[in-house]
Design a protein around this motif. Structure first.
Motif, short mmCIF file in Angstrom:
data_model
loop_
_atom_site.label_atom_id
_atom_site.label_comp_id
_atom_site.label_asym_id
_atom_site.label_seq_id
_atom_site.Cartn_x
_atom_site.Cartn_y
_atom_site.Cartn_z
N ALA A 105 -5.63 7.89 -15.02
CA ALA A 105 -5.27 6.70 -14.26
C ALA A 105 -5.19 6.96 -12.76
CB ALA A 105 -3.94 6.16 -14.76
N THR A 106 -4.84 8.19 -12.35
CA THR A 106 -4.84 8.52 -10.93
C THR A 106 -6.22 8.93 -10.44
OG1 THR A 106 -4.03 10.74 -11.50
CG2 THR A 106 -2.40 9.12 -10.82
N ASN A 107 -6.96 9.64 -11.28
CA ASN A 107 -8.31 10.07 -10.88
C ASN A 107 -9.19 8.89 -10.48
OD1 ASN A 107 -7.79 12.77 -11.24
ND2 ASN A 107 -8.76 12.90 -13.26
N VAL A 108 -9.08 7.79 -11.21
CA VAL A 108 -9.96 6.65 -10.95
C VAL A 108 -9.42 5.71 -9.87
CG1 VAL A 108 -10.83 6.70 -13.32
CG2 VAL A 108 -8.92 5.19 -12.75
N TRP A 109 -8.16 5.90 -9.46
CA TRP A 109 -7.55 4.94 -8.54
C TRP A 109 -7.10 5.58 -7.23
CZ3 TRP A 109 -8.07 -0.03 -8.33
CH2 TRP A 109 -7.20 -0.83 -7.60
N TRP A 110 -6.21 6.56 -7.31
CA TRP A 110 -5.68 7.22 -6.11
C TRP A 110 -5.21 8.60 -6.54
CZ3 TRP A 110 -0.51 8.03 -3.74
CH2 TRP A 110 -0.56 8.22 -2.35
N ASP A 111 -6.00 9.61 -6.19
CA ASP A 111 -5.76 10.96 -6.70
C ASP A 111 -4.81 11.74 -5.80
OD1 ASP A 111 -6.03 12.86 -8.65
OD2 ASP A 111 -7.84 13.75 -7.81
N TYR A 112 -3.70 11.08 -5.47
CA TYR A 112 -2.67 11.69 -4.64
C TYR A 112 -1.31 11.32 -5.23
CZ TYR A 112 -6.48 11.98 -1.22
OH TYR A 112 -7.68 12.24 -0.59
N ALA A 143 -9.04 -1.58 -12.84
CA ALA A 143 -8.75 -1.88 -11.43
C ALA A 143 -7.43 -2.64 -11.29
CB ALA A 143 -9.90 -2.65 -10.78
N SER A 144 -6.44 -2.24 -12.11
CA SER A 144 -5.10 -2.84 -12.06
C SER A 144 -4.15 -1.84 -11.41
CB SER A 144 -4.63 -3.21 -13.47
OG SER A 144 -5.46 -4.18 -14.05
N GLY A 145 -4.12 -1.84 -10.08
CA GLY A 145 -3.28 -0.89 -9.35
C GLY A 145 -1.80 -1.14 -9.61
N HIS A 146 -1.04 -0.05 -9.71
CA HIS A 146 0.38 -0.17 -10.07
C HIS A 146 1.12 1.08 -9.58
CE1 HIS A 146 3.77 -1.79 -12.22
NE2 HIS A 146 3.87 -0.75 -13.04
N GLN A 166 -3.92 3.23 -0.71
CA GLN A 166 -4.32 2.46 -1.89
C GLN A 166 -3.20 1.48 -2.21
OE1 GLN A 166 -6.31 0.80 -3.56
NE2 GLN A 166 -7.49 2.41 -4.64
N HIS A 167 -3.53 0.40 -2.89
CA HIS A 167 -2.53 -0.64 -3.17
C HIS A 167 -2.16 -0.68 -4.65
CE1 HIS A 167 -6.22 -2.94 -4.23
NE2 HIS A 167 -5.42 -3.49 -5.14
N GLY A 168 -1.02 -1.28 -4.91
CA GLY A 168 -0.57 -1.53 -6.27
C GLY A 168 0.16 -2.85 -6.32
N GLY A 169 0.29 -3.39 -7.51
CA GLY A 169 0.93 -4.69 -7.60
C GLY A 169 1.72 -4.85 -8.89
N TYR A 195 0.84 -1.19 0.00
CA TYR A 195 0.00 0.00 0.00
C TYR A 195 0.88 1.25 0.00
CZ TYR A 195 -4.32 -2.61 0.59
OH TYR A 195 -5.40 -3.44 0.40
N THR A 196 0.24 2.36 -0.28
CA THR A 196 0.96 3.64 -0.35
C THR A 196 1.66 3.96 0.97
OG1 THR A 196 -1.18 4.67 0.09
CG2 THR A 196 -0.43 4.64 -2.20
N ASP A 197 1.02 3.64 2.09
CA ASP A 197 1.66 3.95 3.37
C ASP A 197 2.85 3.03 3.65
OD1 ASP A 197 -0.02 1.80 3.70
OD2 ASP A 197 -0.97 2.52 5.54
#
Length: 368
Positions: free
Chosen positions: A328-335, A276-279, A365-368, A210-212
């Protein structure tokens, strides 16, 4: 008797003059013929050599490709070289004349190569060899476009890109540990930990990072970072890069478009088939080319795939369009996570949007 002798003598003299004149005329004719033959021979012996021996331009990245069959010269120049007034240096067959775009030149010249140019090499006997000269900028070869009007890249003298392939049993989802390791190495050249070390530090038994986790891992090694919202992706990210910070994004990789042209550096070289493919990626530079703004990124998903031209991994220094990153950030993690250079702290840039605040905590938010 004396008269007869005198007459005979006159006749002899007349015959002598006749033969002298005859011989003179013959000699004259022979000389003229020899002269004509000599001229003809001289004309026939004019050289027909019109070979191109060498060719180069100022600002070329590598030796030009000279195709002797198609008579085509292809050369790539640096972004700063002026393609409209480019100096070229060449050598040709002895005594041959050269024109570029119908203008006669010496063995060095400045010419406009913004469009393919025609080079004629003319032998002394008039035989002409025509060549086409095509000059490309590196941005064209990368697939970016022709005219670079703004550019910045945060580089180091040491290598800090890591491929998430081969980073342990969870390598397929190790973009988070890999990006964290890249950021730490960028911050400190003496950093020796690997993405596998990062994975073993947090969530060692598997699962998304995750981001943290990234922020905590950087903090563990004394590296300052901060969250910021992205009310205006283009300006926020660009301004931090201008101040020599790198930026970590967590995005839905599905919205970064795919490019099937193997030689280009634009867009993803790999396909993502579902949303929904976090990266995680690192943004480390940008280019304004023609009417398109690109961000220069380190995408950890190389998986050993490299360019045939220089063996560079395809995730290294990839160019993603600013509008794709925004979607891609707006729909997943806007930070974004802003990472400071060694010994520095992330500070808010005053000229940014008032909504662009540095934040100590945001929804993870997570990514993989």
């Amino acid at each position: 008797m004396p008269m007869i002798l005198d007459t005979a003598f006159v006749q002899i003299n007349n015959y002598a003059d006749y033969y002298i004149m005859k011989n003179f005329r013959l000699s004259y004719i022979v000389l003229i013929m020899l002269f004509l033959i000599s001229c003809k021979k001289e004309k026939a012996e004019l050289s027909g050599e019109n070979k191109l021996l060498t060719f180069s331009v100022v600002g070329q990245l590598s030796a030009p490709v000279i195709d002797e069959i198609s008579h085509r010269i292809t050369v790539t120049i640096t972004p700063i070289a002026n393609i409209s007034a480019l100096s070229c240096i060449f050598s040709v067959s002895n005594e041959a004349l050269v024109t570029i775009n119908n203008r006669q030149i010496g063995n060095t010249a400045t010419a406009d190569f913004s469009t393919p140019a025609t080079m004629n090499i003319i032998a002394p006997n008039g035989n002409t060899a025509s060549w086409t000269i095509v000059v490309n900028t590196i941005s064209e070869e990368y697939g970016l476009g022709k005219s670079v009007t703004a550019s910045k890249s945060i580089e180091k003298t040491f290598k800090w890109y890591f491929d998430q392939a081969g980073t342990g049993k969870f390598s397929s989802i190790n973009c988070g540990p890999t990006v964290a390791t890249m950021a730490a190495k960028w911050n400190d050249s003496t950093f020796t930990k690997t993405p596998e070390d990062a994975r073993n530090t947090y969530r060692a038994t598997g699962g998304w990072w995750y981001t943290d986790d990234i922020v905590n891992y950087l903090s563990k090694y004394g590296i300052n970072s901060a969250y910021t919202a992205l009310p205006d992706n283009y300006q926020t990210i660009k301004k931090y890069i201008d101040q020599n910070y790198i930026v970590i994004l967590c995005l839905d990789n599905y919205y970064i478009r795919y490019n099937a042209i193997a030689t280009q550096h634009v867009d993803k070289y790999y396909k993502v088939n579902a949303a929904a493919s976090g990266h995680f990626i690192i943004v480390k530079g940008y280019k304004q080319v023609d009417n398109q703004f690109y961000f220069e990124v380190y995408d950890p998903w190389s998986y050993g795939v490299s360019y045939t031209s220089d063996n560079q991994l395809k995730g290294e220094n990839r160019y993603y369009r600013s509008d794709d990153l925004e979607t891609a950030t707006n729909v997943w993690w806007d930070y974004a996570i802003i990472v400071a250079p060694k010994g520095k702290t992330v500070i808010k840039i005053s000229e940014l949007n008032s909504k662009t605040q540095l934040l100590s905590a945001v929804p993870p938010q997570h990514g993989g």
